[in-house]
Design a protein around this motif. Structure first.
Motif, PDB file in Angstrom:
ATOM      1  N   ARG A  74       0.800  -1.225   0.000  1.00  0.00           N
ATOM      2  CA  ARG A  74       0.000   0.000   0.000  1.00  0.00           C
ATOM      3  C   ARG A  74       0.831   1.272   0.000  1.00  0.00           C
ATOM      4  NH1 ARG A  74      -5.236  -0.806   2.088  1.00  0.00           N
ATOM      5  NH2 ARG A  74      -5.591   1.388   1.567  1.00  0.00           N
ATOM      6  N   TYR A  75       2.066   1.211   0.487  1.00  0.00           N
ATOM      7  CA  TYR A  75       2.847   2.418   0.687  1.00  0.00           C
ATOM      8  C   TYR A  75       4.159   2.380  -0.094  1.00  0.00           C
ATOM      9  CZ  TYR A  75      -0.322   3.528   4.542  1.00  0.00           C
ATOM     10  OH  TYR A  75      -1.430   3.816   5.286  1.00  0.00           O
ATOM     11  N   ALA A  76       4.635   3.580  -0.457  1.00  0.00           N
ATOM     12  CA  ALA A  76       5.931   3.720  -1.123  1.00  0.00           C
ATOM     13  C   ALA A  76       7.039   3.640  -0.070  1.00  0.00           C
ATOM     14  CB  ALA A  76       6.002   5.034  -1.881  1.00  0.00           C
ATOM     15  N   GLU A  77       8.271   3.565  -0.550  1.00  0.00           N
ATOM     16  CA  GLU A  77       9.394   3.369   0.365  1.00  0.00           C
ATOM     17  C   GLU A  77       9.567   4.525   1.346  1.00  0.00           C
ATOM     18  OE1 GLU A  77      11.362   0.696   1.094  1.00  0.00           O
ATOM     19  OE2 GLU A  77       9.750  -0.186  -0.073  1.00  0.00           O
ATOM     20  N   GLU A  78       9.193   5.745   0.943  1.00  0.00           N
ATOM     21  CA  GLU A  78       9.300   6.873   1.868  1.00  0.00           C
ATOM     22  C   GLU A  78       8.413   6.653   3.081  1.00  0.00           C
ATOM     23  OE1 GLU A  78       8.899  10.788   0.272  1.00  0.00           O
ATOM     24  OE2 GLU A  78       9.944  10.284  -1.563  1.00  0.00           O
ATOM     25  N   GLU A  79       7.187   6.187   2.826  1.00  0.00           N
ATOM     26  CA  GLU A  79       6.282   5.931   3.933  1.00  0.00           C
ATOM     27  C   GLU A  79       6.741   4.722   4.751  1.00  0.00           C
ATOM     28  OE1 GLU A  79       4.711   6.592   0.727  1.00  0.00           O
ATOM     29  OE2 GLU A  79       4.814   8.650   1.475  1.00  0.00           O
ATOM     30  N   ILE A  80       7.308   3.717   4.066  1.00  0.00           N
ATOM     31  CA  ILE A  80       7.816   2.544   4.774  1.00  0.00           C
ATOM     32  C   ILE A  80       8.939   2.953   5.719  1.00  0.00           C
ATOM     33  CG2 ILE A  80       9.001   0.329   4.523  1.00  0.00           C
ATOM     34  CD1 ILE A  80       6.053   0.270   3.732  1.00  0.00           C
ATOM     35  N   ALA A  81       9.816   3.829   5.235  1.00  0.00           N
ATOM     36  CA  ALA A  81      10.909   4.313   6.084  1.00  0.00           C
ATOM     37  C   ALA A  81      10.351   5.055   7.291  1.00  0.00           C
ATOM     38  CB  ALA A  81      11.827   5.232   5.270  1.00  0.00           C
ATOM     39  N   ARG A  82       9.283   5.811   7.079  1.00  0.00           N
ATOM     40  CA  ARG A  82       8.661   6.530   8.193  1.00  0.00           C
ATOM     41  C   ARG A  82       8.032   5.552   9.178  1.00  0.00           C
ATOM     42  NH1 ARG A  82       3.352   9.618   8.569  1.00  0.00           N
ATOM     43  NH2 ARG A  82       3.626  10.905  10.415  1.00  0.00           N
TER      44      ARG A  82
END
Length: 306
Positions: free
Chosen positions: A193-201
């Motif tokens: 569901r999420y891009a890597e930026e959100e995963i990092a967050r």
């Protein structure tokens, strides 16, 4: 996507009653005896994803609950499921029992607007008919998952209808549990569901650094990293994931506004955003906004009612 299918198998192994409640075929606290069959009733042949014999009262009849889990909707796979249901009906020890078939659909990829309720197959004069009931994870509220109170279901929260606060809550519960396999599955589902930026967050805000480092050193964690890198080199993203990412970041935008600038929450303005990059930039702007005025400008709303 194969990881989603494996996740459902691990879920059923960890907490059988929670899995049955998720599928919709047995209440979590419903009085019943449950016996699980192996997936391979016939040696060397997979006959079902999950197969249970359930008796709801000591003197009541037994029935068979046949549960299939699919990462995405594939009509050809459903035809195979129909064949498996027919195969189950021919097993001597199950021949006299009622059989119910359920399909858990993990993501919205390629999903039809309306799921067919019945499947029919003709072979000459033989007519095979199957009524199917569905559990659509994308339409399941994370709040319901929390109400069940079963840790094995928490990795599904990123695939459910959820807010950013729901992600935080699920992640905190998993962090307290300290189960590396469940944490790995949670992150794997979040990547749908999420891009890597959100995963990092998510990793930075929701997990202790020690937990992330431990995960990176586990077999499951290393496989997750390899799978992610492989996905990143793949041209484009599977159909439906873009939509899921957009919905996810729209929910994150709503949550930021509710937490910091509740007077600015404007569902219509957020729903009008149909570009993921635009939504991502708006999300970043709202995180750095120092006042309601700046938040309104980021959303292109009138300032002071003008």
């Amino acid at each position: 996507m194969a990881n989603l299918d494996h996740g459902s198998k691990r879920m059923s192994e960890r907490d059988r009653r929670a899995f049955l409640a998720l599928a919709g075929c047995l209440g979590l606290d419903e009085a019943a005896t449950v016996r699980q069959f192996e997936r391979e009733i016939v040696p060397g042949q997979k006959i079902a994803d999950h197969l249970y014999r359930i008796r709801r009262s000591p003197t009541g009849p037994e029935q068979v609950e046949h549960i299939e889990s699919v990462a995405r909707w594939k009509p050809r796979e459903v035809n195979k499921i129909l064949e498996r249901a027919l195969s189950i009906s021919l097993v001597p020890r199950l021949r006299s029992l009622d059989i119910h078939t359920w399909i858990i659909v993990m993501t919205e990829n390629d999903a039809p607007a309306v799921f067919p309720k019945t499947f029919t197959r003709m072979r000459g004069a033989l007519r095979c008919y199957l009524r199917i009931r569905y559990k659509l994870i994308r339409k399941t509220w994370a709040k319901w998952i929390f109400q069940l109170g079963r840790i094995a279901l928490l990795p599904l929260v990123p695939l459910c209808r959820h807010t950013w606060r729901d992600l935080e809550k699920a992640a905190e519960l998993l962090r307290q549990e300290g189960d590396e396999d469940l944490i790995s599955q949670f992150l794997s589902n979040a990547r749908v569901r999420y891009a890597e930026e959100e995963i990092a967050r998510i990793e930075k805000m929701l997990f202790e650094r020690e937990t992330v480092e431990i995960l990176a050193g586990t077999k499951a964690g290393k496989k997750l990293v390899r799978d992610t890198r492989k996905d990143a080199t793949r041209k484009g993203i599977e159909k439906g994931v873009d939509k899921g990412r957009l919905i996810g970041i729209q929910d994150a935008i709503r949550q930021v506004l509710e937490d910091r600038f509740p007077a600015v929450v404007n569902a219509a303005a957020i729903d009008r955003i149909d570009d993921y990059e635009q939504a991502r930039k708006l999300f970043a702007s709202l995180l750095s906004a120092k006042s309601e005025r700046e938040a309104r400008r980021a959303l292109s709303l009138p300032v002071n009612g003008r």
